[in-house]
Motif scaffolding. Structure first.
Motif, PDB file in Angstrom:
ATOM      1  N   LEU A 384       0.845  -1.200   0.000  1.00  0.00           N
ATOM      2  CA  LEU A 384       0.000   0.000   0.000  1.00  0.00           C
ATOM      3  C   LEU A 384       0.879   1.248   0.000  1.00  0.00           C
ATOM      4  O   LEU A 384       0.772   2.146   0.824  1.00  0.00           O
ATOM      5  CB  LEU A 384      -0.934  -0.006   1.216  1.00  0.00           C
ATOM      6  N   PHE A 385       1.768   1.284  -1.008  1.00  0.00           N
ATOM      7  CA  PHE A 385       2.719   2.385  -1.162  1.00  0.00           C
ATOM      8  C   PHE A 385       2.919   2.584  -2.656  1.00  0.00           C
ATOM      9  O   PHE A 385       3.752   1.931  -3.295  1.00  0.00           O
ATOM     10  CB  PHE A 385       4.030   2.010  -0.472  1.00  0.00           C
ATOM     11  N   TRP A 386       2.124   3.514  -3.249  1.00  0.00           N
ATOM     12  CA  TRP A 386       2.108   3.673  -4.696  1.00  0.00           C
ATOM     13  C   TRP A 386       2.335   5.118  -5.108  1.00  0.00           C
ATOM     14  O   TRP A 386       1.797   6.042  -4.505  1.00  0.00           O
ATOM     15  CB  TRP A 386       0.786   3.156  -5.272  1.00  0.00           C
ATOM     16  N   GLY A 387       3.142   5.267  -6.155  1.00  0.00           N
ATOM     17  CA  GLY A 387       3.405   6.585  -6.704  1.00  0.00           C
ATOM     18  C   GLY A 387       2.941   6.678  -8.141  1.00  0.00           C
ATOM     19  O   GLY A 387       3.005   5.708  -8.897  1.00  0.00           O
ATOM     20  N   VAL A 388       2.456   7.851  -8.515  1.00  0.00           N
ATOM     21  CA  VAL A 388       2.062   8.137  -9.897  1.00  0.00           C
ATOM     22  C   VAL A 388       2.915   9.307 -10.369  1.00  0.00           C
ATOM     23  O   VAL A 388       2.789  10.420  -9.845  1.00  0.00           O
ATOM     24  CB  VAL A 388       0.560   8.490 -10.001  1.00  0.00           C
ATOM     25  N   GLU A 389       3.820   9.059 -11.329  1.00  0.00           N
ATOM     26  CA  GLU A 389       4.658  10.136 -11.841  1.00  0.00           C
ATOM     27  C   GLU A 389       3.957  10.826 -13.001  1.00  0.00           C
ATOM     28  O   GLU A 389       3.424  10.182 -13.902  1.00  0.00           O
ATOM     29  CB  GLU A 389       6.030   9.622 -12.280  1.00  0.00           C
ATOM     30  N   LEU A 390       3.998  12.152 -12.983  1.00  0.00           N
ATOM     31  CA  LEU A 390       3.287  12.986 -13.944  1.00  0.00           C
ATOM     32  C   LEU A 390       4.286  13.661 -14.873  1.00  0.00           C
ATOM     33  O   LEU A 390       5.318  14.185 -14.419  1.00  0.00           O
ATOM     34  CB  LEU A 390       2.454  14.023 -13.195  1.00  0.00           C
ATOM     35  N   VAL A 391       3.987  13.640 -16.164  1.00  0.00           N
ATOM     36  CA  VAL A 391       4.931  14.162 -17.154  1.00  0.00           C
ATOM     37  C   VAL A 391       4.237  15.109 -18.127  1.00  0.00           C
ATOM     38  O   VAL A 391       3.031  15.013 -18.367  1.00  0.00           O
ATOM     39  CB  VAL A 391       5.590  13.014 -17.946  1.00  0.00           C
ATOM     40  N   ALA A 392       5.028  16.016 -18.697  1.00  0.00           N
ATOM     41  CA  ALA A 392       4.502  16.959 -19.680  1.00  0.00           C
ATOM     42  C   ALA A 392       4.329  16.299 -21.038  1.00  0.00           C
ATOM     43  O   ALA A 392       3.415  16.629 -21.796  1.00  0.00           O
ATOM     44  CB  ALA A 392       5.427  18.168 -19.788  1.00  0.00           C
ATOM     45  N   ASP A 393       5.230  15.340 -21.327  1.00  0.00           N
ATOM     46  CA  ASP A 393       5.184  14.638 -22.612  1.00  0.00           C
ATOM     47  C   ASP A 393       5.488  13.170 -22.372  1.00  0.00           C
ATOM     48  O   ASP A 393       6.576  12.817 -21.911  1.00  0.00           O
ATOM     49  CB  ASP A 393       6.194  15.235 -23.592  1.00  0.00           C
ATOM     50  N   LYS A 394       4.530  12.315 -22.696  1.00  0.00           N
ATOM     51  CA  LYS A 394       4.669  10.890 -22.395  1.00  0.00           C
ATOM     52  C   LYS A 394       5.684  10.205 -23.303  1.00  0.00           C
ATOM     53  O   LYS A 394       6.394   9.285 -22.866  1.00  0.00           O
ATOM     54  CB  LYS A 394       3.304  10.200 -22.512  1.00  0.00           C
ATOM     55  N   ALA A 395       5.796  10.629 -24.533  1.00  0.00           N
ATOM     56  CA  ALA A 395       6.710   9.986 -25.473  1.00  0.00           C
ATOM     57  C   ALA A 395       8.160  10.121 -25.022  1.00  0.00           C
ATOM     58  O   ALA A 395       8.951   9.183 -25.088  1.00  0.00           O
ATOM     59  CB  ALA A 395       6.527  10.569 -26.866  1.00  0.00           C
ATOM     60  N   SER A 396       8.507  11.319 -24.547  1.00  0.00           N
ATOM     61  CA  SER A 396       9.885  11.580 -24.119  1.00  0.00           C
ATOM     62  C   SER A 396      10.050  11.537 -22.601  1.00  0.00           C
ATOM     63  O   SER A 396      11.166  11.618 -22.099  1.00  0.00           O
ATOM     64  CB  SER A 396      10.325  12.957 -24.613  1.00  0.00           C
ATOM     65  N   MET A 397       8.918  11.407 -21.884  1.00  0.00           N
ATOM     66  CA  MET A 397       8.885  11.442 -20.414  1.00  0.00           C
ATOM     67  C   MET A 397       9.473  12.753 -19.872  1.00  0.00           C
ATOM     68  O   MET A 397      10.064  12.795 -18.805  1.00  0.00           O
ATOM     69  CB  MET A 397       9.605  10.235 -19.810  1.00  0.00           C
ATOM     70  N   THR A 398       9.286  13.818 -20.625  1.00  0.00           N
ATOM     71  CA  THR A 398       9.763  15.140 -20.205  1.00  0.00           C
ATOM     72  C   THR A 398       8.966  15.617 -18.997  1.00  0.00           C
ATOM     73  O   THR A 398       7.730  15.587 -19.010  1.00  0.00           O
ATOM     74  CB  THR A 398       9.609  16.152 -21.347  1.00  0.00           C
ATOM     75  N   PRO A 399       9.630  16.076 -17.945  1.00  0.00           N
ATOM     76  CA  PRO A 399       8.910  16.547 -16.760  1.00  0.00           C
ATOM     77  C   PRO A 399       8.372  17.958 -16.951  1.00  0.00           C
ATOM     78  O   PRO A 399       8.774  18.677 -17.874  1.00  0.00           O
ATOM     79  CB  PRO A 399       9.983  16.536 -15.679  1.00  0.00           C
ATOM     80  N   PHE A 400       7.487  18.349 -16.073  1.00  0.00           N
ATOM     81  CA  PHE A 400       7.014  19.731 -16.048  1.00  0.00           C
ATOM     82  C   PHE A 400       8.086  20.609 -15.417  1.00  0.00           C
ATOM     83  O   PHE A 400       8.895  20.142 -14.606  1.00  0.00           O
ATOM     84  CB  PHE A 400       5.727  19.837 -15.219  1.00  0.00           C
ATOM     85  N   PRO A 401       8.106  21.891 -15.746  1.00  0.00           N
ATOM     86  CA  PRO A 401       9.015  22.807 -15.048  1.00  0.00           C
ATOM     87  C   PRO A 401       8.691  22.816 -13.553  1.00  0.00           C
ATOM     88  O   PRO A 401       7.527  22.731 -13.155  1.00  0.00           O
ATOM     89  CB  PRO A 401       8.704  24.165 -15.688  1.00  0.00           C
ATOM     90  N   ASP A 402       9.715  22.918 -12.738  1.00  0.00           N
ATOM     91  CA  ASP A 402       9.513  22.942 -11.287  1.00  0.00           C
ATOM     92  C   ASP A 402       8.583  24.080 -10.877  1.00  0.00           C
ATOM     93  O   ASP A 402       7.783  23.942  -9.938  1.00  0.00           O
ATOM     94  CB  ASP A 402      10.872  23.083 -10.599  1.00  0.00           C
TER      95      ASP A 402
END
Length: 471
Positions: A384-402
């Protein structure tokens, strides 16, 4: 069972119309001085009841703290009984039955792999004690040249200066770098989502990381290293990132090769959160020193601890017979009473099996409802320890700006009456600064219908948030 009913007085300065308290009207030095805080009135079961009447499902246990839900009268009575009997213990002179029994419970939970428990009040305190104990171990066995530590990038081990120094979370370290000890170096984390190369097998990935760690020992001088420090499942910094199979066996072998200790930080991922009492029990290794906290007392008191194996304890016993460390409130009787009762409840009610079953259900529902979302890069975790990572672009897995503060905005939106859910924010999974994720860590006694509600609500929350952003 004696019924306990507590009604708190309204918070002075709180706006009864919207149930918030503006920080500027508070005498508390809050984490944020320009924030409007919701006022928590009561917590019952897996729900938080706010002063304005809202009912929030607690899908994260705060910061992965809640392990048996809120309002458990058995724990409350155990604490009240101890407070009336002896609220404080000067541990330089005395011990108490709750402390002794808690230590026995904790050691029994390791199957005898660990030998002693040291009870403190926070995970940061536990890590400070672990670092000092590792250093003293080498003084006891005649190796005073060992004073260095190796840890991992994008890790988090606590907010006090020693713990922050071995942590690798850049954003939390940034303002305090000049104050941190300089005898710590870091290697890459075992984070397959962003660290494993295309086409690289798990075996090859583990080998590459093991070589990197061994090279770091050689670079700094293996005879100078006290310990390697790591989280078996990385919590706040990487959003419930598990290691690939064989990784911890490899690093344990390297520590043994160079005569260093292995310190495992299970403050967030331990005490049942991942489906076994200790996360290392699923990795095929035993640490020399382990830190625990959060789910240990389930939030009923401020309690954390250090577990130590016989190798380390034996050195002290044969040497000075004293650990040169101490806190005024270590082994606090009420805290020990709370943790003891929580651990007994987990064991007696078979809650670890429920963690495994409900964890499987949560994973299935999250993957079914979120895996295809264009801004969900990864869903990871255990128990019962789950993380969901959120990205700006799924193809490149580019993150959002901080600067976009995506994870915090989603968590704050979740508290809106439309969703009424508490999830936990985290950042820095890409480089210690960028990289947004949210963490789900409900109580160990969560029920299937509540899991369904959590998964569906989180999916709706994420979809609505990005839809409003035009993504």
């Amino acid at each position: 069972m004696v019924q306990i009913e507590i009604k708190l007085d309204p918070v002075p300065g709180a706006d009864g119309a919207n149930g918030v308290l503006t920080s500027k009207h508070s005498a508390v030095l809050h984490r944020h001085l320009d924030h409007e805080f919701l006022v928590l009135d009561q917590a019952k079961g897996n729900y938080l009841l706010l002063e304005d009447g809202r009912k929030i499902i607690d899908a994260s246990g705060g910061a992965a703290v809640g392990s048996i839900g809120w309002g458990n009268e058995r724990v409350a009575l155990a604490v009240a009984k101890q407070v009336l009997a002896a609220p404080y213990c000067a541990t330089i002179f005395f011990t108490t039955i709750p402390q002794e029994e808690l230590a026995k419970e904790l050691i029994a939970g390791t199957g005898g792999d660990m030998a002693r428990a040291y009870i403190v009040n926070s995970g940061s305190e536990a890590m400070e004690a672990a670092l000092k104990l590792a250093r003293q171990y080498y003084l006891e066995i005649g190796q005073p040249q060992r004073s260095r530590f190796i840890s991992r990038e994008r890790s988090y081990h606590g907010i006090t200066l020693g713990a922050l120094a071995v942590g690798g979370h850049k954003a939390r370290r940034a303002k305090f770098e000049p104050l941190l000890m300089d005898n710590v170096s870091q290697v890459s984390p075992c984070f397959a989502f962003r660290g494993k190369a295309a086409g690289e097998s798990d075996t090859d990935y583990v080998h590459r990381l093991a070589v990197e760690l061994d090279d770091e020992f050689q670079r700094v001088g293996p005879e100078t290293v006290c310990a390697f420090v790591a989280e078996p499942v990385v919590g706040a910094a990487l959003g419930c990132a598990t290691a690939v199979a064989g990784y911890f066996k490899a690093v344990k072998a390297i520590c043994e090769k160079h005569g260093a200790l292995l310190i495992l930080d299970e403050v967030m991922c331990g005490m049942g959160r991942t489906g076994t009492l200790h996360a290392w029990q699923q990795e095929g290794v035993v640490p020399d020193i382990q830190t625990i906290g959060k789910a240990l007392s389930g939030g009923y008191q401020a309690v954390a601890g250090v577990l130590v194996n016989q190798r380390v304890v034996g050195a002290l016993e044969k040497g000075t017979s004293a650990f040169v460390h101490g806190h005024t409130y270590q082994g606090h009787p009420a805290g020990c009473a709370a943790a003891l009762e929580v651990q007994r409840i987990i064991r007696e009610e078979g809650l670890l099996e429920n963690v495994r079953q409900m964890g499987d259900l949560l994973e299935k529902r999250l993957r079914a409802q979120l895996a295809g979302h264009p801004n969900v890069g990864d869903i990871r975790g255990r128990g019962l320890f789950w993380g969901v990572e959120l990205v700006a672009d799924k193809a490149s897995m580019t993150p959002f700006p901080d600067a976009d503060h995506v994870c915090m905005e989603i968590c704050e939106l979740g508290l809106d009456e439309k969703y009424s859910i508490l999830v936990y924010p985290g950042g820095g999974s890409v480089d210690g600064i960028r990289g947004d994720h949210i963490i789900l860590a409900p109580a160990f006694n969560i029920k299937p219908d509540e899991i369904e509600t959590i998964a569906a609500t989180v999916a709706r929350l994420i979809s609505d948030y990005f839809a409003a952003k035009g993504q």
